[in-house]
Structures are given as structure tokens and as C-alpha cells.
Design an enzyme around this catalytic site. Structure first.
Site, PDB file in Angstrom:
ATOM      1  N   SER A  84       3.545  -4.458  -1.682  1.00 54.30           N
ATOM      2  CA  SER A  84       3.509  -3.202  -1.226  1.00 54.30           C
ATOM      3  C   SER A  84       5.251  -2.690  -1.059  1.00 54.30           C
ATOM      4  O   SER A  84       5.229  -1.664   0.004  1.00 54.30           O
ATOM      5  CB  SER A  84       2.809  -3.132   0.094  1.00 54.30           C
ATOM      6  OG  SER A  84       3.464  -4.042   1.030  1.00 54.30           O
ATOM      7  N   GLY A  85       5.894  -3.442  -1.630  1.00 55.53           N
ATOM      8  CA  GLY A  85       7.443  -2.700  -1.666  1.00 55.53           C
ATOM      9  C   GLY A  85       8.347  -3.881  -0.814  1.00 55.53           C
ATOM     10  O   GLY A  85       9.541  -3.556  -0.509  1.00 55.53           O
ATOM     11  N   THR A  86       8.173  -4.957  -0.962  1.00 53.37           N
ATOM     12  CA  THR A  86       8.773  -6.463  -0.095  1.00 53.37           C
ATOM     13  C   THR A  86      10.065  -6.197  -0.955  1.00 53.37           C
ATOM     14  O   THR A  86      11.311  -6.081  -0.148  1.00 53.37           O
ATOM     15  CB  THR A  86       8.190  -7.550  -0.639  1.00 53.37           C
ATOM     16  OG1 THR A  86       6.735  -7.359  -0.483  1.00 53.37           O
ATOM     17  CG2 THR A  86       8.608  -8.604   0.250  1.00 53.37           C
ATOM     18  N   THR A  87      10.193  -6.139  -2.444  1.00 53.40           N
ATOM     19  CA  THR A  87      11.382  -6.520  -2.952  1.00 53.40           C
ATOM     20  C   THR A  87      12.570  -5.149  -2.515  1.00 53.40           C
ATOM     21  O   THR A  87      13.636  -5.447  -2.341  1.00 53.40           O
ATOM     22  CB  THR A  87      11.318  -6.480  -4.566  1.00 53.40           C
ATOM     23  OG1 THR A  87      10.167  -7.431  -4.872  1.00 53.40           O
ATOM     24  CG2 THR A  87      12.440  -6.971  -5.067  1.00 53.40           C
ATOM     25  N   TRP A  88      11.915  -3.988  -2.603  1.00 51.80           N
ATOM     26  CA  TRP A  88      12.612  -2.845  -2.243  1.00 51.80           C
ATOM     27  C   TRP A  88      13.075  -2.790  -0.914  1.00 51.80           C
ATOM     28  O   TRP A  88      14.088  -2.441  -0.459  1.00 51.80           O
ATOM     29  CB  TRP A  88      11.765  -1.623  -2.535  1.00 51.80           C
ATOM     30  CG  TRP A  88      12.431  -0.389  -2.698  1.00 51.80           C
ATOM     31  CD1 TRP A  88      13.676   0.019  -2.871  1.00 51.80           C
ATOM     32  CD2 TRP A  88      11.687   0.984  -2.281  1.00 51.80           C
ATOM     33  NE1 TRP A  88      13.779   1.394  -2.701  1.00 51.80           N
ATOM     34  CE2 TRP A  88      12.587   1.879  -2.383  1.00 51.80           C
ATOM     35  CE3 TRP A  88      10.266   1.168  -1.951  1.00 51.80           C
ATOM     36  CZ2 TRP A  88      12.262   3.353  -2.177  1.00 51.80           C
ATOM     37  CZ3 TRP A  88      10.067   2.834  -1.847  1.00 51.80           C
ATOM     38  CH2 TRP A  88      10.939   3.410  -2.256  1.00 51.80           C
ATOM     39  N   HIS A 149       5.417 -12.817   4.688  1.00 52.95           N
ATOM     40  CA  HIS A 149       4.215 -11.958   4.685  1.00 52.95           C
ATOM     41  C   HIS A 149       3.216 -12.364   5.685  1.00 52.95           C
ATOM     42  O   HIS A 149       2.138 -11.980   5.687  1.00 52.95           O
ATOM     43  CB  HIS A 149       3.493 -12.264   3.520  1.00 52.95           C
ATOM     44  CG  HIS A 149       4.006 -11.961   2.063  1.00 52.95           C
ATOM     45  ND1 HIS A 149       4.509 -10.396   1.898  1.00 52.95           N
ATOM     46  CD2 HIS A 149       4.308 -12.515   0.803  1.00 52.95           C
ATOM     47  CE1 HIS A 149       5.020 -10.317   0.457  1.00 52.95           C
ATOM     48  NE2 HIS A 149       5.008 -11.550   0.029  1.00 52.95           N
ATOM     49  N   SER A 179      -1.345  -3.453  -8.123  1.00 47.99           N
ATOM     50  CA  SER A 179       0.052  -4.276  -8.421  1.00 47.99           C
ATOM     51  C   SER A 179      -0.410  -5.753  -8.041  1.00 47.99           C
ATOM     52  O   SER A 179       0.246  -6.575  -8.859  1.00 47.99           O
ATOM     53  CB  SER A 179       0.857  -3.737  -7.190  1.00 47.99           C
ATOM     54  OG  SER A 179       2.144  -4.204  -7.507  1.00 47.99           O
ATOM     55  N   GLY A 305       6.459   0.861 -10.202  1.00 50.67           N
ATOM     56  CA  GLY A 305       6.974   1.527  -8.846  1.00 50.67           C
ATOM     57  C   GLY A 305       6.501   2.948  -8.666  1.00 50.67           C
ATOM     58  O   GLY A 305       7.230   3.613  -8.561  1.00 50.67           O
TER      59      GLY A 305
HETATM   60  P1  PAP Z   1       6.077  -9.032  -3.306  1.00 49.13           P
HETATM   61  O1  PAP Z   1       5.282  -8.769  -2.466  1.00 49.13           O
HETATM   62  O2  PAP Z   1       5.384 -10.262  -4.400  1.00 49.13           O
HETATM   63  O3  PAP Z   1       7.480  -9.424  -3.153  1.00 49.13           O
HETATM   64  P2  PAP Z   1       6.428  -6.456  -3.810  1.00 49.13           P
HETATM   65  O4  PAP Z   1       7.844  -6.271  -4.242  1.00 49.13           O
HETATM   66  O5  PAP Z   1       6.074  -6.031  -2.753  1.00 49.13           O
HETATM   67  O6  PAP Z   1       6.425  -7.781  -4.510  1.00 49.13           O
HETATM   68  O7  PAP Z   1       5.663  -5.591  -4.907  1.00 49.13           O
HETATM   69  C1  PAP Z   1       6.083  -5.063  -6.158  1.00 49.13           C
HETATM   70  C2  PAP Z   1       5.878  -3.531  -6.251  1.00 49.13           C
HETATM   71  O8  PAP Z   1       6.934  -3.019  -5.951  1.00 49.13           O
HETATM   72  C3  PAP Z   1       5.647  -3.428  -7.619  1.00 49.13           C
HETATM   73  O9  PAP Z   1       4.791  -2.223  -7.677  1.00 49.13           O
HETATM   74  P3  PAP Z   1       4.030  -1.803  -8.963  1.00 49.13           P
HETATM   75  O10 PAP Z   1       3.344  -3.055  -9.263  1.00 49.13           O
HETATM   76  O11 PAP Z   1       2.790  -0.816  -8.506  1.00 49.13           O
HETATM   77  O12 PAP Z   1       4.907  -1.324 -10.004  1.00 49.13           O
HETATM   78  C4  PAP Z   1       7.054  -2.859  -8.169  1.00 49.13           C
HETATM   79  O13 PAP Z   1       7.348  -2.194  -9.434  1.00 49.13           O
HETATM   80  C5  PAP Z   1       7.574  -2.030  -7.004  1.00 49.13           C
HETATM   81  N1  PAP Z   1       9.114  -1.967  -6.704  1.00 49.13           N
HETATM   82  C6  PAP Z   1       9.849  -2.992  -6.972  1.00 49.13           C
HETATM   83  N2  PAP Z   1      11.036  -2.837  -6.746  1.00 49.13           N
HETATM   84  C7  PAP Z   1      10.961  -1.338  -6.541  1.00 49.13           C
HETATM   85  C8  PAP Z   1      12.005  -0.371  -6.080  1.00 49.13           C
HETATM   86  N3  PAP Z   1      13.419  -0.669  -6.094  1.00 49.13           N
HETATM   87  N4  PAP Z   1      11.703   0.765  -5.685  1.00 49.13           N
HETATM   88  C9  PAP Z   1      10.233   0.986  -5.638  1.00 49.13           C
HETATM   89  N5  PAP Z   1       9.278   0.181  -6.079  1.00 49.13           N
HETATM   90  C10 PAP Z   1       9.690  -1.007  -6.474  1.00 49.13           C
END
Ligand code: PAP
Length: 340
Positions: A84-88, A149, A179, A305
Site C-alpha cells: 500500500s505504499g511501504t517503499t514510498w 507490517h 498489487s 504506482g
Molecule cells: P511492500 O509492502 O511489499 O514493501 P509496497 O511498497 O507497499 O510493497 O507496494 C508496492 C506498490 O507501491 C506498487 O504498487 P502497484 O503494484 O499498484 O504498482 C508500487 O508500484 C508502488 N510504489 C512503489 N514505489 C512508489 C513510489 N515511489 N510512488 C508511488 N507508488 C510507488
């Protein structure tokens, strides 16, 4: 919780997934074998532990964390529903918290050469992920930043009783589901069959997903953010997409690192937005060639994203079903989502 019936398995039942998950202590093996289990997304089984579903290795790490973690008042936790946007959010939090040491526009900024998961380590994978080691975290440079998480109720008492800050993000369940499903199929071991969309959808609607049910995860942090707004900041992916500048200012204030007028006029906020943007991060070499431990390639963290990609996958009856689940589980709260 759902209509699914959970079979309590006999402790003599040997679960190969436990062995596949690496070395578990005898104590944890015994614990895990006593828990209800269901088919997993990227492991053969997930287990119902403290009211949420997770994998054996996660359970071991979480029990160690609960026993040993000592919070410090200056700690910051980035807590999230998976996908849900963890990396961001980790990137944004790191950039805000470290902008005195690492100028945002520097060509050597750590976010240009490390994945955010390496800069803000996960409690349940990285910090407590080694079965035979209890890490000494007391000497880590403060403020310490961690990711997790783990649902709010299962955070260690030391965190809940301290003044540390928790920044939380969740996302509309339609996009979170897509996702999660696409990610699970990319990173699952070859020995497991591909999880089809319909089956994964049923599991998700029944709450059977890592760290789920998603509604309990959200409500746990949502309620806490209302009780203790100085300690828990509740964010939504869609809101961040819509107006990131506003939310970055909110985050910086919450984290006691407000942007100064000088920083604002120098464009620091815009530079953080650019540094952490999906396009910028997706294009970095570390995010194309690096890996998250031995678990998966960093590139799988950057798919589209977008808000609303679910509409390319879900049938009208699926949309109706998940909408009903959301209404049933979250309708009593004032928590709602933009889905497009
Ligand atoms: P995680 O919980 O496994 O760490 P997480 O980062 O929450 O994963 O989820 C990845 C989602 O964030 C992806 O979404 P999507 O599958 O719908 O594309 C990914 O593309 C999106 N994401 C990663 N980095 C960014 C960013 N910098 N800005 C916006 N969305 C992002």
C-alpha cells in the site's frame, strides 16, 4: 471474521512449509504447528497468529521482537498494510528525517544508491529475521527508523507505552489486492503453482492475506491515530498521490521536523517529491539490479504506482463483492477510500 472454517491441525502433522521457511526454533515450530492454517499466497500455508495471518518465519521474528525490543522515545516506525505504499513512505520518511545529514539535492543521497527497505529495515524480515541472533539495537544512531507490517495490537508493549512516532499508510483495498496478487505471483517459489485471480480474490475478501484481515489492520492504526494523534499519523496512498506537498508538510510536522520557510523557498519539499517519485525510484540502478535479501528482486516493488489499476482486472461482480466487504467491515468507522 469470515465464513472460512479454520481447521486446527494436529501437532504431529508435518508442515513442509515450516522447514522450507528456514530454521525455526523447536519452541516456535511447536507454536506454529498449534495454530490454525490456510493456504498461503507465496508459501504453502499462512497461520493465524495473534489474530492475523502470517508466514512461519514472520511468526518467529515477531515473537523475538515482542520479547526483546526496547523502544526509544525518538524511534520512528513506518507501519503499513503490505503493498500500500511501504517503499514510498519509507523513502519519504528517510528523506525528511535525514535532511540535515543528507542534503536532498546531493548526488550522493543514500536514496540514490540504496532501496528504502535497506535504509528503513523491516522489524519482521531484517531486524529480527535471523533465527539465531538477537540484535543489539542500542547503538544504532538515533533517531532509529524501522518499518513493519505488524498490526498495531501486536506491536511490542515497549512501543505502545512509549512516545515514539508511527507513520502509517494504507490504500484502497481494490488496488492493494491487485498489487498483492501480482507481487505474490512474481516472487513465489517455482515449486508453488500460480495463484489465480479468482482464488486470491476469495482469500482476500475472507481476510486471508499476509497481516490481514486488511480491515483489522487498518482499524487498529486508525483508532490509535484518533486516540493518540501525536504518536500515530494515518495516511492513505490516494491522498498522497493527490497532494503530496500537503502531506509531506504534515509528516514533517508530525515527526517534529517541520520545514523552515527557508527550506520551503529553496524548494526542499519539491526536491523530496522528485527524489522519491515512482519514476525516479523505478529508474535507479539499485532498484533494477538489487535484491531484498534472498527474497525477491527490488524491481518487483515498482509496478505501476497508480490509483485505479484494479479496473483492468476485476469483474463487476468482484467489485460488488469487495465493496460489500468494505462496507460491512469498515462502514461503522469514518474511514473511506478514493478508488479511482
Ligand atoms: P511492500 O509492502 O511489499 O514493501 P509496497 O511498497 O507497499 O510493497 O507496494 C508496492 C506498490 O507501491 C506498487 O504498487 P502497484 O503494484 O499498484 O504498482 C508500487 O508500484 C508502488 N510504489 C512503489 N514505489 C512508489 C513510489 N515511489 N510512488 C508511488 N507508488 C510507488
Amino acid at each position: 471474521m469470515s465464513s472460512t472454517k479454520f481447521a486446527k491441525i494436529h501437532t504431529m502433522d508435518i508442515d513442509e512449509s515450516i522447514e522450507e521457511q528456514g530454521q525455526l526454533s523447536q519452541e516456535n515450530k511447536k507454536l506454529i504447528l498449534s495454530l490454525p492454517r490456510e493456504k498461503g499466497w507465496r508459501t504453502p500455508y499462512i497461520y493465524l497468529f495473534q489474530g492475523f495471518w502470517c508466514q512461519p518465519a514472520e511468526i518467529q521474528a515477531i515473537t523475538t521482537f515482542q520479547k526483546h525490543f526496547q523502544a526509544k522515545e525518538s524511534d520512528v516506525f513506518v507501519a503499513t498494510v503490505p503493498k500500500s505504499g511501504t517503499t514510498w513512505l519509507k523513502a519519504l520518511t528517510y528523506a525528511i528525517m535525514n535532511r540535515q545529514n543528507h542534503f536532498i539535492s546531493s548526488k550522493n543521497h543514500p536514496l540514490l544508491s540504496f532501496n528504502p527497505h535497506d535504509l528503513v529495515p523491516f522489524i519482521e524480515y531484517t531486524v529480527y529475521g535471523k533465527h539465531d541472533t538477537i540484535p543489539d539495537l542500542s547503538k544504532i544512531h538515533e533517531p532509529r527508523l524501522f518499518g513493519t507490517h505488524i498490526p498495531f495490537d501486536s506491536l511490542s508493549n515497549s512501543i505502545k507505552g512509549s512516545n515514539c512516532k508511527i507513520v502509517y499508510i494504507c490504500r484502497n483495498p481494490f488496488d492493494t489486492f491487485i498489487s498483492s496478487w501480482t507481487f505474490a505471483n512474481k516472487i513465489k517459489p517455482p515449486s508453488l503453482p500460480t495463484l489465480n485471480l479468482e482464488e486470491a480474490f476469495e482469500m482476500y475478501c475472507n481476510g486471508l492475506v499476509g497481516f490481514g484481515p486488511f480491515w483489522n489492520h487498518m482499524l487498529g492504526y486508525w483508532n490509535e491515530s484518533k486516540e493518540r494523534p501525536k504518536n500515530v499519523l494515518f495516511l492513505k496512498y490516494e491522498d498522497m498521490k493527490e497532494d503530496l506537498k500537503f502531506h509531506l508538510k504534515k509528516m514533517a510536522e508530525f515527526l517534529d521536523r517541520p520545514f523552515t520557510l527557508e527550506e520551503e523557498s529553496e524548494g526542499v519539499i519539491e526536491n523530496i517529491i522528485k527524489l522519491c517519485s515512482f519514476e525516479k525510484m523505478k529508474g535507479l540502478e539499485i532498484n533494477n539490479t538489487g535484491t531484498f535479501g534472498r527474497n525477491f528482486e527490488n524491481k518487483f516493488l515498482f509496478r505501476k504506482g497508480e490509483v485505479g489499476d484494479w479496473s483492468n482486472y476485476l469483474s463487476p461482480s468482484m467489485v460488488e463483492k469487495l465493496s460489500k466487504v468494505i462496507e460491512e467491515k469498515l462502514g461503522g468507522s469514518d474511514l473511506n477510500f478514493r478508488v479511482k
